[in-house]
Scaffold this active site. Sequence first.
Site, mmCIF file in Angstrom:
data_model
loop_
_atom_site.group_PDB
_atom_site.id
_atom_site.type_symbol
_atom_site.label_atom_id
_atom_site.label_comp_id
_atom_site.label_asym_id
_atom_site.label_seq_id
_atom_site.Cartn_x
_atom_site.Cartn_y
_atom_site.Cartn_z
ATOM 1 N N ASP A 172 0.960 -1.086 -0.041
ATOM 2 C CA ASP A 172 0.072 0.125 0.139
ATOM 3 C C ASP A 172 0.870 1.368 -0.061
ATOM 4 O OD1 ASP A 172 -1.787 2.132 0.930
ATOM 5 O OD2 ASP A 172 -3.225 0.512 1.325
ATOM 6 N N THR A 227 -11.742 -8.011 -6.484
ATOM 7 C CA THR A 227 -13.186 -7.606 -6.015
ATOM 8 C C THR A 227 -13.092 -6.110 -5.936
ATOM 9 O OG1 THR A 227 -12.333 -7.809 -3.663
ATOM 10 C CG2 THR A 227 -13.871 -9.480 -4.520
ATOM 11 N N ASP A 253 -14.793 -10.537 -9.322
ATOM 12 C CA ASP A 253 -16.224 -9.981 -9.100
ATOM 13 C C ASP A 253 -16.349 -8.552 -10.163
ATOM 14 O OD1 ASP A 253 -18.556 -9.799 -7.517
ATOM 15 O OD2 ASP A 253 -17.862 -7.956 -6.744
ATOM 16 N N GLU A 258 -17.095 -3.916 -17.614
ATOM 17 C CA GLU A 258 -18.460 -4.368 -17.331
ATOM 18 C C GLU A 258 -19.555 -3.577 -17.301
ATOM 19 O OE1 GLU A 258 -17.338 -4.850 -12.888
ATOM 20 O OE2 GLU A 258 -18.334 -3.143 -12.390
HETATM 21 P P1 NAD Z 1 -10.099 2.237 1.413
HETATM 22 O O1 NAD Z 1 -10.261 3.591 0.709
HETATM 23 O O2 NAD Z 1 -10.481 1.890 3.004
HETATM 24 O O3 NAD Z 1 -8.715 1.588 1.196
HETATM 25 C C1 NAD Z 1 -8.191 1.661 -0.080
HETATM 26 C C2 NAD Z 1 -6.501 1.511 0.049
HETATM 27 O O4 NAD Z 1 -5.848 1.458 -1.018
HETATM 28 C C3 NAD Z 1 -6.046 2.480 0.852
HETATM 29 O O5 NAD Z 1 -5.354 2.140 2.221
HETATM 30 C C4 NAD Z 1 -5.090 3.226 0.004
HETATM 31 O O6 NAD Z 1 -3.871 3.845 0.620
HETATM 32 C C5 NAD Z 1 -4.791 1.912 -0.840
HETATM 33 N N1 NAD Z 1 -4.233 2.276 -2.181
HETATM 34 C C6 NAD Z 1 -4.298 3.704 -2.899
HETATM 35 N N2 NAD Z 1 -3.799 3.455 -4.289
HETATM 36 C C7 NAD Z 1 -3.029 2.115 -4.176
HETATM 37 C C8 NAD Z 1 -2.250 1.649 -5.008
HETATM 38 N N3 NAD Z 1 -1.865 2.195 -6.427
HETATM 39 N N4 NAD Z 1 -1.699 0.394 -4.671
HETATM 40 C C9 NAD Z 1 -2.013 -0.114 -3.548
HETATM 41 N N5 NAD Z 1 -3.078 0.439 -2.690
HETATM 42 C C10 NAD Z 1 -3.430 1.555 -3.002
HETATM 43 O O7 NAD Z 1 -11.092 1.560 0.615
HETATM 44 P P2 NAD Z 1 -12.076 -0.045 0.897
HETATM 45 O O8 NAD Z 1 -13.090 0.299 1.347
HETATM 46 O O9 NAD Z 1 -11.044 -0.810 1.420
HETATM 47 O O10 NAD Z 1 -12.191 -0.475 -0.711
HETATM 48 C C11 NAD Z 1 -11.314 -0.957 -1.482
HETATM 49 C C12 NAD Z 1 -11.871 -0.850 -3.019
HETATM 50 O O11 NAD Z 1 -12.918 -2.182 -2.941
HETATM 51 C C13 NAD Z 1 -12.642 0.461 -3.359
HETATM 52 O O12 NAD Z 1 -11.808 1.182 -3.984
HETATM 53 C C14 NAD Z 1 -13.579 -0.148 -4.385
HETATM 54 O O13 NAD Z 1 -13.073 0.035 -5.616
HETATM 55 C C15 NAD Z 1 -13.668 -1.457 -4.133
HETATM 56 N N6 NAD Z 1 -15.114 -2.178 -3.687
HETATM 57 C C16 NAD Z 1 -15.743 -2.938 -4.347
HETATM 58 C C17 NAD Z 1 -16.981 -3.731 -4.036
HETATM 59 C C18 NAD Z 1 -17.645 -4.544 -4.782
HETATM 60 O O14 NAD Z 1 -18.749 -4.653 -4.534
HETATM 61 N N7 NAD Z 1 -16.761 -5.324 -5.448
HETATM 62 C C19 NAD Z 1 -17.518 -2.825 -2.852
HETATM 63 C C20 NAD Z 1 -16.715 -1.845 -2.137
HETATM 64 C C21 NAD Z 1 -15.739 -1.392 -2.597
#
Ligand code: NAD
Length: 323
Positions: A172, A227, A253, A258
């Site tokens: 991260d 996901t 997912d 999509e």
């Molecule tokens: P969050 O903001 O709590 O965490 C995201 C993390 O990714 C942060 O710690 C950030 O520093 C890190 N990050 C940013 N850029 C990065 C990179 N280039 N490489 C690695 N890490 C990086 O978000 P979350 O609530 O944990 O959600 C994560 C992702 O899950 C969301 O961005 C969304 O795309 C996805 N999501 C998908 C679903 C689904 O139904 N499939 C639902 C909710 C969220």
Amino acid sequence: MKKIAFFDTKPYDRIWFDQYNESLEIDYFEGKLTPKTCKLVRGYDGVIAFVNDEIDKTVIDTLHEEQVPVLAMRCSGFNNVDIQAAKGKVKVLRVPYYSPYAVAEHAMALILTLNRKIHKAYIRTRDFNFSLNRLIGFDIHGKTIGVIGTGQIGRVFINICRGFGAEIIAYDPYPVKDSDIPYADLDTLFAKSDIISLHCPLTRESHHLINKDSIARMKRGVYIINTSRGSLIESQALLDGLTSGRIGAAGLDVYEEESDLSYEDFSNIVIKDDILSILVSRPNVILTSHQAFLTEEALKNIASVTLSNLEEYYHTGKCSNEI
Ligand code: NAD
């Protein structure tokens, strides 16, 4: 009463929005919010939209022209919104937290299904085929799971993996301070992981993070689980990796292309996306239709936070969940 246009409505959305709504008049539209449909916002005080709505500059400018001051995203990700265009024109609100458990548990469900071939066993036993040939999996215990993105979902996923006795390696750019998460650079994560799970947002930096070059640096037979957002993975490179055997399995997912497909029924229609068609046909690929969030708890939280975001905005002109 403030009038709200709700786009991309599914029956399960209405259940909790109707239950929690006390102060807004909501009109539910089945269609997505796109440059073609955005004229529908005329006369509304706000819009509620979702992950696959196409909220580009044209849509933002239309909201502004039609004097719709607020766009409430009923999701956490907002890569489908032109935030730059919205500055000074439309307030964009979101639901930053609704259930990291829903998504993290779904990621583990994809791993378990692929590894233990549950999707194959289910079909076999329904046909009274009790053969075990080609159903061999591996113990997750002792394997290394690479977690890319250690936000809310990534951290819950790490705890789930630790429950299985897996080793964690994480990347991260903004590591959690003073945590016990073992961070490494991406190259080390790619080289050491038996399973890689993506939990970072889609940004300019993370677009096609999984590509031909990064796949070449991974262990042969690695599992890739996504996901988060489809465009984190270059689909052709994923397919090539699956064909060559460098990638052992993929649990998706989300998919790059999509937006026109998710949440719709295309059975009996020829899909014009050859990569998707081949991916779906592979025994070591499981695709779910952006459903990782879909638990009762998550849907309740999405509805109540989206509605309270709008109420806060209408009462104060501001919102703590503004992007
Ligand atoms: P969050 O903001 O709590 O965490 C995201 C993390 O990714 C942060 O710690 C950030 O520093 C890190 N990050 C940013 N850029 C990065 C990179 N280039 N490489 C690695 N890490 C990086 O978000 P979350 O609530 O944990 O959600 C994560 C992702 O899950 C969301 O961005 C969304 O795309 C996805 N999501 C998908 C679903 C689904 O139904 N499939 C639902 C909710 C969220």
